[in-house]
Design an enzyme around this catalytic site. Structure first.
Site, PDB file in Angstrom:
ATOM      1  N   GLU A  76      -6.082  -5.757   4.071  1.00 47.24           N
ATOM      2  CA  GLU A  76      -6.164  -6.948   3.207  1.00 47.24           C
ATOM      3  C   GLU A  76      -7.356  -6.865   2.257  1.00 47.24           C
ATOM      4  N   THR A 110       0.826  -1.213   0.000  1.00 48.83           N
ATOM      5  CA  THR A 110       0.000   0.000   0.000  1.00 48.83           C
ATOM      6  C   THR A 110       0.863   1.266   0.000  1.00 48.83           C
ATOM      7  N   GLY A 124       3.174  -3.186   8.288  1.00 51.21           N
ATOM      8  CA  GLY A 124       3.464  -3.464   9.698  1.00 51.21           C
ATOM      9  C   GLY A 124       4.930  -3.802   9.895  1.00 51.21           C
TER      10      GLY A 124
HETATM   11  C1  LIG Z   1      -3.341 -24.549   4.284  1.00 49.34           C
HETATM   12  C2  LIG Z   1      -3.356 -23.082   4.439  1.00 49.34           C
HETATM   13  C3  LIG Z   1      -4.730 -22.532   4.376  1.00 49.34           C
HETATM   14  C4  LIG Z   1      -4.766 -21.086   4.510  1.00 49.34           C
HETATM   15  C5  LIG Z   1      -4.687 -20.703   5.876  1.00 49.34           C
HETATM   16  C6  LIG Z   1      -4.452 -19.295   5.992  1.00 49.34           C
HETATM   17  C7  LIG Z   1      -3.637 -19.040   7.163  1.00 49.34           C
HETATM   18  C8  LIG Z   1      -3.539 -17.598   7.238  1.00 49.34           C
HETATM   19  C9  LIG Z   1      -2.450 -17.196   8.005  1.00 49.34           C
HETATM   20  C10 LIG Z   1      -2.491 -16.109   8.614  1.00 49.34           C
HETATM   21  C11 LIG Z   1      -3.684 -15.216   8.687  1.00 49.34           C
HETATM   22  C12 LIG Z   1      -3.469 -14.085   9.471  1.00 49.34           C
HETATM   23  C13 LIG Z   1      -2.231 -13.405   8.989  1.00 49.34           C
HETATM   24  C14 LIG Z   1      -2.070 -12.160   9.551  1.00 49.34           C
HETATM   25  C15 LIG Z   1      -1.611 -11.134   8.591  1.00 49.34           C
HETATM   26  C16 LIG Z   1      -2.490  -9.973   8.736  1.00 49.34           C
HETATM   27  C17 LIG Z   1      -1.959  -8.836   8.007  1.00 49.34           C
HETATM   28  C18 LIG Z   1      -2.597  -7.628   8.484  1.00 49.34           C
HETATM   29  C19 LIG Z   1      -1.978  -6.453   7.926  1.00 49.34           C
HETATM   30  C20 LIG Z   1      -2.524  -6.059   6.614  1.00 49.34           C
HETATM   31  C21 LIG Z   1      -1.860  -6.198   5.481  1.00 49.34           C
HETATM   32  C22 LIG Z   1      -2.380  -5.623   4.216  1.00 49.34           C
HETATM   33  O1  LIG Z   1      -3.372  -4.957   4.179  1.00 49.34           O
HETATM   34  S1  LIG Z   1      -1.457  -5.933   2.811  1.00 49.34           S
HETATM   35  C23 LIG Z   1      -2.231  -5.071   1.518  1.00 49.34           C
HETATM   36  C24 LIG Z   1      -3.528  -5.659   1.109  1.00 49.34           C
HETATM   37  N1  LIG Z   1      -4.067  -4.988  -0.034  1.00 49.34           N
HETATM   38  C25 LIG Z   1      -5.152  -5.352  -0.639  1.00 49.34           C
HETATM   39  O2  LIG Z   1      -5.810  -6.286  -0.232  1.00 49.34           O
HETATM   40  C26 LIG Z   1      -5.494  -4.617  -1.875  1.00 49.34           C
HETATM   41  C27 LIG Z   1      -6.877  -4.877  -2.378  1.00 49.34           C
HETATM   42  N2  LIG Z   1      -6.931  -4.768  -3.818  1.00 49.34           N
HETATM   43  C28 LIG Z   1      -6.785  -5.829  -4.639  1.00 49.34           C
HETATM   44  O3  LIG Z   1      -6.615  -6.964  -4.193  1.00 49.34           O
HETATM   45  C29 LIG Z   1      -6.866  -5.572  -6.095  1.00 49.34           C
HETATM   46  O4  LIG Z   1      -6.423  -4.374  -6.511  1.00 49.34           O
HETATM   47  C30 LIG Z   1      -8.266  -5.800  -6.621  1.00 49.34           C
HETATM   48  C31 LIG Z   1      -8.569  -7.269  -6.502  1.00 49.34           C
HETATM   49  C32 LIG Z   1      -9.321  -5.015  -5.829  1.00 49.34           C
HETATM   50  C33 LIG Z   1      -8.363  -5.357  -8.064  1.00 49.34           C
HETATM   51  O5  LIG Z   1      -7.248  -5.807  -8.762  1.00 49.34           O
HETATM   52  P1  LIG Z   1      -7.072  -5.545 -10.324  1.00 49.34           P
HETATM   53  O6  LIG Z   1      -5.768  -6.019 -10.768  1.00 49.34           O
HETATM   54  O7  LIG Z   1      -7.433  -4.135 -10.614  1.00 49.34           O
HETATM   55  O8  LIG Z   1      -8.102  -6.501 -10.834  1.00 49.34           O
HETATM   56  P2  LIG Z   1      -9.429  -6.292 -11.600  1.00 49.34           P
HETATM   57  O9  LIG Z   1      -9.182  -5.599 -12.890  1.00 49.34           O
HETATM   58  O10 LIG Z   1     -10.439  -5.690 -10.688  1.00 49.34           O
HETATM   59  O11 LIG Z   1      -9.746  -7.780 -11.872  1.00 49.34           O
HETATM   60  C34 LIG Z   1      -9.087  -8.503 -12.907  1.00 49.34           C
HETATM   61  C35 LIG Z   1      -9.395  -9.960 -12.751  1.00 49.34           C
HETATM   62  O12 LIG Z   1      -8.527 -10.521 -11.772  1.00 49.34           O
HETATM   63  C36 LIG Z   1      -9.265 -11.187 -10.811  1.00 49.34           C
HETATM   64  N3  LIG Z   1      -8.540 -11.121  -9.540  1.00 49.34           N
HETATM   65  C37 LIG Z   1      -8.269 -10.040  -8.791  1.00 49.34           C
HETATM   66  N4  LIG Z   1      -7.582 -10.394  -7.716  1.00 49.34           N
HETATM   67  C38 LIG Z   1      -7.407 -11.722  -7.793  1.00 49.34           C
HETATM   68  C39 LIG Z   1      -6.767 -12.668  -6.948  1.00 49.34           C
HETATM   69  N5  LIG Z   1      -6.193 -12.304  -5.796  1.00 49.34           N
HETATM   70  N6  LIG Z   1      -6.763 -13.950  -7.335  1.00 49.34           N
HETATM   71  C40 LIG Z   1      -7.368 -14.328  -8.453  1.00 49.34           C
HETATM   72  N7  LIG Z   1      -8.000 -13.476  -9.302  1.00 49.34           N
HETATM   73  C41 LIG Z   1      -8.012 -12.197  -8.963  1.00 49.34           C
HETATM   74  C42 LIG Z   1     -10.558 -10.440 -10.777  1.00 49.34           C
HETATM   75  O13 LIG Z   1     -11.563 -11.181 -10.166  1.00 49.34           O
HETATM   76  C43 LIG Z   1     -10.792 -10.189 -12.235  1.00 49.34           C
HETATM   77  O14 LIG Z   1     -11.288 -11.368 -12.804  1.00 49.34           O
HETATM   78  P3  LIG Z   1     -12.249 -11.228 -14.047  1.00 49.34           P
HETATM   79  O15 LIG Z   1     -13.509 -10.650 -13.511  1.00 49.34           O
HETATM   80  O16 LIG Z   1     -11.620 -10.337 -15.042  1.00 49.34           O
HETATM   81  O17 LIG Z   1     -12.405 -12.636 -14.493  1.00 49.34           O
HETATM   82  C1  LIG Z   2      -4.342  -1.641  10.449  1.00 48.81           C
HETATM   83  C2  LIG Z   2      -3.875  -1.693   9.029  1.00 48.81           C
HETATM   84  C3  LIG Z   2      -2.765  -2.438   8.700  1.00 48.81           C
HETATM   85  C4  LIG Z   2      -2.303  -2.461   7.385  1.00 48.81           C
HETATM   86  N1  LIG Z   2      -1.175  -3.155   7.085  1.00 48.81           N
HETATM   87  C5  LIG Z   2      -0.704  -3.132   5.818  1.00 48.81           C
HETATM   88  C6  LIG Z   2       0.512  -3.811   5.483  1.00 48.81           C
HETATM   89  O1  LIG Z   2       1.144  -4.440   6.330  1.00 48.81           O
HETATM   90  N2  LIG Z   2       0.967  -3.753   4.211  1.00 48.81           N
HETATM   91  C7  LIG Z   2       0.294  -3.068   3.254  1.00 48.81           C
HETATM   92  O2  LIG Z   2       0.767  -3.044   2.112  1.00 48.81           O
HETATM   93  N3  LIG Z   2      -0.856  -2.428   3.538  1.00 48.81           N
HETATM   94  C8  LIG Z   2      -1.370  -2.438   4.777  1.00 48.81           C
HETATM   95  N4  LIG Z   2      -2.541  -1.786   5.078  1.00 48.81           N
HETATM   96  C9  LIG Z   2      -3.216  -1.031   4.034  1.00 48.81           C
HETATM   97  C10 LIG Z   2      -4.531  -1.661   3.601  1.00 48.81           C
HETATM   98  O3  LIG Z   2      -4.313  -2.829   2.867  1.00 48.81           O
HETATM   99  C11 LIG Z   2      -5.324  -0.634   2.799  1.00 48.81           C
HETATM  100  O4  LIG Z   2      -5.621   0.444   3.638  1.00 48.81           O
HETATM  101  C12 LIG Z   2      -6.595  -1.265   2.263  1.00 48.81           C
HETATM  102  O5  LIG Z   2      -6.302  -2.181   1.235  1.00 48.81           O
HETATM  103  C13 LIG Z   2      -7.596  -0.205   1.762  1.00 48.81           C
HETATM  104  O6  LIG Z   2      -7.040   0.604   0.811  1.00 48.81           O
HETATM  105  P1  LIG Z   2      -7.110   2.204   0.887  1.00 48.81           P
HETATM  106  O7  LIG Z   2      -6.574   2.607   2.202  1.00 48.81           O
HETATM  107  O8  LIG Z   2      -6.474   2.689  -0.350  1.00 48.81           O
HETATM  108  O9  LIG Z   2      -8.645   2.557   0.862  1.00 48.81           O
HETATM  109  P2  LIG Z   2      -9.395   3.314  -0.287  1.00 48.81           P
HETATM  110  O10 LIG Z   2      -9.421   2.459  -1.502  1.00 48.81           O
HETATM  111  O11 LIG Z   2      -8.870   4.687  -0.468  1.00 48.81           O
HETATM  112  O12 LIG Z   2     -10.837   3.359   0.321  1.00 48.81           O
HETATM  113  C14 LIG Z   2     -11.532   4.558   0.697  1.00 48.81           C
HETATM  114  C15 LIG Z   2     -13.009   4.434   0.257  1.00 48.81           C
HETATM  115  O13 LIG Z   2     -13.060   4.383  -1.164  1.00 48.81           O
HETATM  116  C16 LIG Z   2     -13.881   3.319  -1.578  1.00 48.81           C
HETATM  117  N5  LIG Z   2     -13.393   2.768  -2.858  1.00 48.81           N
HETATM  118  C17 LIG Z   2     -12.104   2.640  -3.284  1.00 48.81           C
HETATM  119  N6  LIG Z   2     -12.069   2.045  -4.487  1.00 48.81           N
HETATM  120  C18 LIG Z   2     -13.340   1.775  -4.827  1.00 48.81           C
HETATM  121  C19 LIG Z   2     -13.945   1.148  -5.953  1.00 48.81           C
HETATM  122  N7  LIG Z   2     -13.223   0.657  -6.944  1.00 48.81           N
HETATM  123  N8  LIG Z   2     -15.291   1.047  -5.974  1.00 48.81           N
HETATM  124  C20 LIG Z   2     -16.022   1.512  -4.941  1.00 48.81           C
HETATM  125  N9  LIG Z   2     -15.502   2.103  -3.853  1.00 48.81           N
HETATM  126  C21 LIG Z   2     -14.186   2.237  -3.790  1.00 48.81           C
HETATM  127  C22 LIG Z   2     -13.770   2.287  -0.465  1.00 48.81           C
HETATM  128  O14 LIG Z   2     -14.896   1.434  -0.450  1.00 48.81           O
HETATM  129  C23 LIG Z   2     -13.688   3.168   0.760  1.00 48.81           C
HETATM  130  O15 LIG Z   2     -14.988   3.489   1.188  1.00 48.81           O
HETATM  131  C24 LIG Z   2      -3.010  -1.745   6.385  1.00 48.81           C
HETATM  132  C25 LIG Z   2      -4.140  -0.999   6.725  1.00 48.81           C
HETATM  133  C26 LIG Z   2      -4.576  -0.980   8.034  1.00 48.81           C
HETATM  134  C27 LIG Z   2      -5.790  -0.161   8.387  1.00 48.81           C
END
Ligand SMILES: CCCCCCCC/C=C\CCCCCCCCC/C=C/C(=O)SCCNC(=O)CCNC(=O)[C@H](O)C(C)(C)COP(=O)(O)OP(=O)(O)OC[C@H]1O[C@@H](n2cnc3c(N)ncnc32)[C@H](O)[C@@H]1OP(=O)(O)O
Ligand SMILES: Cc1cc2nc3c(=O)[nH]c(=O)nc-3n(C[C@H](O)[C@H](O)[C@H](O)COP(=O)(O)OP(=O)(O)OC[C@H]3O[C@@H](n4cnc5c(N)ncnc54)[C@H](O)[C@@H]3O)c2cc1C
Length: 662
Positions: A429, A147, A186
Site C-alpha cells: 500500500e 502492482t 492477494g
Molecule cells: C469511514 C471510513 C474511514 C476509513 C476507514 C478505513 C477502513 C480501512 C479498511 C480496511 C483497512 C485494511 C484493509 C486491508 C487491505 C490490506 C491490503 C494489503 C495488501 C496490499 C495491497 C497493495 O499493496 S495494493 C497496491 C498499492 N500500491 C501503492 O500504494 C503504490 C504507491 N504509489 C503511489 O501511490 C503513486 O504512484 C505515487 C503516489 C507514489 C505517485 O503517483 P504519481 O501519479 O506518480 O504522482 P506524482 O506525480 O508523484 O504526484 C502527482 C500529484 O498527485 C498527488 N497524489 C498522488 N497520489 C494521490 C492520492 N492518492 N490522492 C491525492 N493526491 C495524490 C501528489 O501528491 C501530487 O500532488 P502535487 O504535489 O502535484 O500537488
Molecule cells: C505482502 C504484500 C502484499 C501485497 N499485496 C498487493 C496487492 O494485493 N495488490 C497489489 O497491486 N500490490 C500488492 N503488493 C505490492 C505492493 O503494493 C508493492 O510492493 C509496494 O507498493 C512497493 O512497490 P515496489 O515493490 O515496486 O517497491 P520499489 O518501488 O521497487 O521499492 C524498492 C526500493 O526503491 C525505493 N524507491 C522506489 N521509488 C523511489 C522513489 N521515487 N524515490 C526514492 N526511492 C524509491 C524504495 O524506497 C525501496 O527502497 C503487495 C506487497 C506485499 C509485500
C-alpha cells in the site's frame, strides 16, 4: 471455578494491583460498553463454530495445505458474517476474530479490503448496482491487481495495456512484457475469479493514463483460467502465507466497455475520452486502506504487547537483590523500557486512526459535492502516518519478541508470524520512503505558502505559527513537548527547502535538487508525522471522558510516548528547539519515573486491549499465564513427537554410525 483461580499466581497478583477499572478501559478503547458487548458476542459466535478450530498448528502444514485450510476457514467465517447480518440487519461490529480463525492473512482480504471498496468508490451507480451485490454476497470473488513485476511504487509506469476497440465496444487487455505481469495481488494465485486490473488506457494510439477495469479471469463453474489469461501463485514469502498472492498476464483478453470503472473518467462508445475532475481520485482505494493500516498498527502493537507483558509477569529470572527470590522479568526497568512503549504506541495509533477516519470521512463528503480542497492534506497525512506507524509497529513487535528471550523465537509464541505480517505493511500500500516523499511534496508546498503568509491546512498550520513566533523557552510539559516536535518538523522542513534552493542556485534543476535533498525530505516527513502523532494523542487523552483513575494512567502512557520520543530524537530537539541538556536530564528522570508508575498497571493495561486467547494464539501470552504448560503442550503436537523413532534413524543415522565404526 473462576478463571482467576486457575491463573498463574503472578498474574493474579498483578491484576489485584491494578489501579483502574479494566472494563472501563476496554469500553473506552473500543468506543462504548455496547460496542464491547457486540464485539464479544460476535467473537463468541465465531469461536463456537467447531469446524474453525485447527487440529494441528498451521506451521506443520505444507504451503498447499495451509492455503487450502485458509480457504476452508475463510468460507465458513464468511457464512458466520452473512448469518449475523441476516439476523441483526447490520454488519458485524469491527473485530479481529479473523486472526483467531485464519491466524495469518485471509485469502479474501483483498476481496473485502480492496476489490469491493474499489467498485464502491470508483464505479458509477450503474456499475455499483451490477457488481456490488454479486461481490458482497460472494457470488464473485475478486482482488486488486495493480502492482507488476516491474513497477509497484511508480504506478504511472505500469505496463498492462487496455486498448479501446470502438468497433466492438470492448477493451483489449495485454501484458506485452515479462515486467508487465501483475505480481502480488492477494487471492490472485488460486482464489479469485475477478479482479480490478489497473492498466494504461489507450484510445486510437493515444495514452490516457492508468484506470481501473473489472476483469473476470476464471470460469465461475470450473475455476479454470479463461482463454487469454495466465495466472498463478507467486510462492512462499516472509509472511502472508495464506494470502495467496499471485501473478497475472493477459493476451488479447477482451472485456466490455462497461467494465472500466467510470466514476472519475469515462470512455464513451465512440472512444471519446472524458477526463475526470482529478485523475488522482483513481488512487482513492489506496488512501482508504492507508488510513485503515494505521488502525491495524494499533492492533499489532497491542497483540505483541499483551503477549510480552503477560509473559514478563510470569517469567522469573535472576535476582535484583541477592537476598530476594528470582525477580519477575517485568520488574527490570530495561524490560519495562522495551515493552511499555508498545502499550503506549497502540493507544497513540488508535487515536491517530480515529482522527484520520474523521478526516477521511469529511473529505469523502466534500468530494461528493465536487470539493477537492482538502484531498491533498488527506493524501499527505495518510501517506506519512501509514509509513511511520507501520515501521514503528514492526519494530515494536520485534522488540516484544526479543523481550521474550528464547521462547519469543518459538512459532508458538505467535510473535514471529506477527512480525512478518506487521512489517509487510511498511511495503504494501505504498513503500515507506516513497510515501514519505509524497508527504514531503506537500510540506514543501505548505512551506512556500507559509513564506508568503498564506493560511495553511490545519495539520500544517504549526509551520506558520513557528515561522511567526520567535522560539519560546522550552517547557518540560506534554504541551511543551508537542510544541518541541513541531519545532523539529518546522526546522527540518525549512532545512530541506533551503537545501533544494541551494542546489538550484548551484545550477541544478528542481528534480535533481529534490533527489539530492531527499534524505532530508524523508526526515522532515517523519518529523511531521511524529508531531501529528504527539499532538493528536495528547489531545485525545486530555479530552477523554475517562474516570480520574483511568485518566491518570492514560495520561502516563501518553506522556511516556512523548518522553520516549523526546529522548530518542534528542539530537533533533537540541538542533531545532530550545530544549537544553538540563531539560533532557529532567526528562530522562521523568521517563524512568513513568516506567515505575506504569509498572503496577502493566497487566491491567494489556488486559484492557481485550484480546482473547484465540486471537493472541500464543503460548506465552494467554490470560491464565500457563506459559510452560502451553509450551510443552504445543511441542508435543510436533509430528516428530508422534513416533518414538523417526525413520531417518534407520535410513541415515544408523548407517552413518555403522560406517564410522569401520
Ligand atoms: C469511514 C471510513 C474511514 C476509513 C476507514 C478505513 C477502513 C480501512 C479498511 C480496511 C483497512 C485494511 C484493509 C486491508 C487491505 C490490506 C491490503 C494489503 C495488501 C496490499 C495491497 C497493495 O499493496 S495494493 C497496491 C498499492 N500500491 C501503492 O500504494 C503504490 C504507491 N504509489 C503511489 O501511490 C503513486 O504512484 C505515487 C503516489 C507514489 C505517485 O503517483 P504519481 O501519479 O506518480 O504522482 P506524482 O506525480 O508523484 O504526484 C502527482 C500529484 O498527485 C498527488 N497524489 C498522488 N497520489 C494521490 C492520492 N492518492 N490522492 C491525492 N493526491 C495524490 C501528489 O501528491 C501530487 O500532488 P502535487 O504535489 O502535484 O500537488
Ligand atoms: C505482502 C504484500 C502484499 C501485497 N499485496 C498487493 C496487492 O494485493 N495488490 C497489489 O497491486 N500490490 C500488492 N503488493 C505490492 C505492493 O503494493 C508493492 O510492493 C509496494 O507498493 C512497493 O512497490 P515496489 O515493490 O515496486 O517497491 P520499489 O518501488 O521497487 O521499492 C524498492 C526500493 O526503491 C525505493 N524507491 C522506489 N521509488 C523511489 C522513489 N521515487 N524515490 C526514492 N526511492 C524509491 C524504495 O524506497 C525501496 O527502497 C503487495 C506487497 C506485499 C509485500
Amino acid at each position: 471455578m473462576s478463571t482467576e483461580t486457575k491463573c498463574n499466581p503472578d498474574l493474579v497478583r498483578e491484576r489485584a494491583k491494578c489501579t483502574f477499572d479494566v472494563n472501563e478501559l476496554i469500553n473506552l478503547f473500543y468506543g462504548s460498553e455496547k460496542a464491547t458487548k457486540e464485539r464479544r458476542h460476535f467473537e463468541d459466535a465465531v469461536l463456537a463454530v467447531k469446524e474453525l478450530k485447527d487440529a494441528i498448528p498451521e506451521e506443520y502444514l505444507s504451503h498447499k495445505e495451509r492455503y487450502e485450510n485458509g480457504v476452508r476457514k475463510a468460507t465458513i467465517l464468511r457464512d458466520v458474517y452473512r448469518d449475523y447480518k441476516a439476523k441483526h440487519n447490520r454488519d458485524p461490529p469491527p473485530n479481529q476474530i479473523t486472526k483467531a480463525v485464519i491466524k495469518d492473512i485471509s485469502p479474501f482480504l483483498l476481496h473485502n479490503g480492496m476489490f469491493v471498496p474499489t467498485i464502491a468508490g470508483q464505479g458509477t451507480p450503474e456499475q455499483q448496482a451490477e457488481w456490488l451485490p454479486k461481490a458482497e454476497s460472494m457470488q464473485i470473488i475478486g482482488t486488486y491487481a495493480q502492482t507488476e513485476l516491474g513497477h509497484g511504487s511508480f504506478i504511472r509506469g505500469l505496463e498492462t495495456i487496455a486498448t479501446y476497440d470502438p468497433k466492438t465496444e470492448e477493451f483489449v487487455l495485454n501484458n506485452p512484457t515479462l515486467t508487465s505481469f501483475k505480481w502480488w495481488p492477494g487471492g490472485l494465485g488460486s482464489t479469485v475469479n475477478h479482479c480490478v486490473v489497473v492498466a494504461q488506457l489507450y484510445i486510437n494510439g493515444k495514452s490516457h493514463g492508468i484506470h481501473p477495469f473489472i476483469a473476470q479471469i476464471r470460469d465461475l463453474d470450473t475455476h479454470k483460467p479463461l482463454p487469454g489469461v495466465k495466472v498463478g501463485e507467486i510462492g512462499p514469502k516472509m509472511g502472508f502465507q495464506t494470502a495467496n498472492n499471485g501473478f497475472l498476464g493477459f493476451d488479447n483478453f477482451r472485456i466490455p466497455r462497461k467494465n472500466m470503472l467510470m466514476k472519475n473518467a469515462q470512455v464513451l462508445k465512440d472512444g471519446t475520452f472524458v477526463k475526470g475532475i482529478n485523475e488522482k481520485l483513481t488512487y482513492g482505494t489506496m488512501v482508504m486502506v492507508r488510513v485503515g493500516i494505521v488502525g491495524d498498527c494499533s492492533f499489532y502493537a497491542a497483540l505483541a504487547a499483551t503477549i510480552a507483558v503477560r509473559y514478563s509477569a510470569v517469567r522469573h529470572q535472576s535476582h535484583i537483590k541477592a537476598s530476594e527470590p528470582e525477580a519477575q522479568i517485568l520488574d527490570y526497568l530495561t524490560q519495562q523500557h522495551k515493552l511499555f512503549i508498545a502499550v503506549a504506541s497502540s493507544h497513540v495509533y488508535r487515536n491517530a486512526y480515529l482522527w484520520m477516519e474523521k478526516m477521511y470521512t469529511n473529505v469523502m463528503k466534500e468530494l461528493s459535492q465536487d470539493k477537492q480542497d482538502n484531498l491533498p492534506e488527506l493524501h499527505a497525512t495518510a501517506c506519512c502516518l501509514k509509513a511511520v506507524c507501520s515501521r514503528d509497529a514492526g519494530s515494536l513487535v520485534e522488540e516484544c519478541r526479543l523481550a521474550c528471550g528464547g521462547h519469543g523465537y518459538m512459532a508458538s509464541s505467535n510473535l514471529p508470524l506477527t512480525y512478518g505480517v506487521t512489517i509487510a505493511a511498511v511495503t504494501y500500500e505504498g513503500e515507506r520512503t516513497v510515501l514519505l516523499l509524497q508527504t514531503a511534496r506537500y510540506l514543501m508546498k505548505a512551506w512556500m505558502a507559509a513564506l508568503k503568509g498564506k493560511v495553511l491546512s490545519p495539520s500544517v498550520s504549526y509551520l506558520l505559527n513557528s515561522l511567526k513566533e520567535s522560539k519560546k523557552p522550552w517547557q518540560n510539559t506534554p504541551e511543551g513537548i508537542v510544541k518541541g516536535f513541531q519545532h523539529v518538523s518546522f526546522g527540518k522542513v525549512k532545512a530541506a527547502y533551503e537545501t533544494i534552493q541551494k542546489y538550484m542556485k548551484q545550477g541544478k534543476d528542481y528534480e535533481d535538487a529534490w533527489n539530492l535533498a531527499s534524505v532530508q525530505l524523508v526526515k522532515a516527513s517523519e518529523a511531521h508525522s511524529r508531531a501529528i502523532l504527539c499532538e493528536v494523542s495528547w489531545e485525545a487523552v486530555c479530552s477523554s471522558s475517562a474516570s480520574p483513575n483511568l485518566s491518570r494512567v492514560l495520561q502516563q502512557l501518553a506522556q511516556l510516548y512523548l518522553t520516549y520520543w523526546t529522548l530518542e530524537t534528542s539530537g533533533d530537539l537540541l538542533l531545532y528547539s530550545n530544549i537544553t541538556k538540563d531539560d533532557l536530564i529532567i526528562l530522562r528522570d521523568k521517563y524512568e519515573e513513568l516506567l515505575v508508575a506504569i509498572r503496577p498497571n502493566a497487566v491491567g493495561l494489556v488486559d484492557g486491549f481485550d484480546l482473547r486467547d484465540e486471537i493472541l494464539n500464543s503460548t506465552l501470552g494467554s490470560y491464565d499465564g500457563r506459559v510452560y504448560e502451553r509450551l510443552m503442550e504445543e511441542a508435543l503436537k510436533s509430528p516428530l513427537n508422534q513416533e518414538t523413532v523417526n525413520s531417518s534413524f534407520h535410513k541415515y543415522l544408523k548407517p552413518m554410525m555403522e560406517k564410522a565404526k569401520l
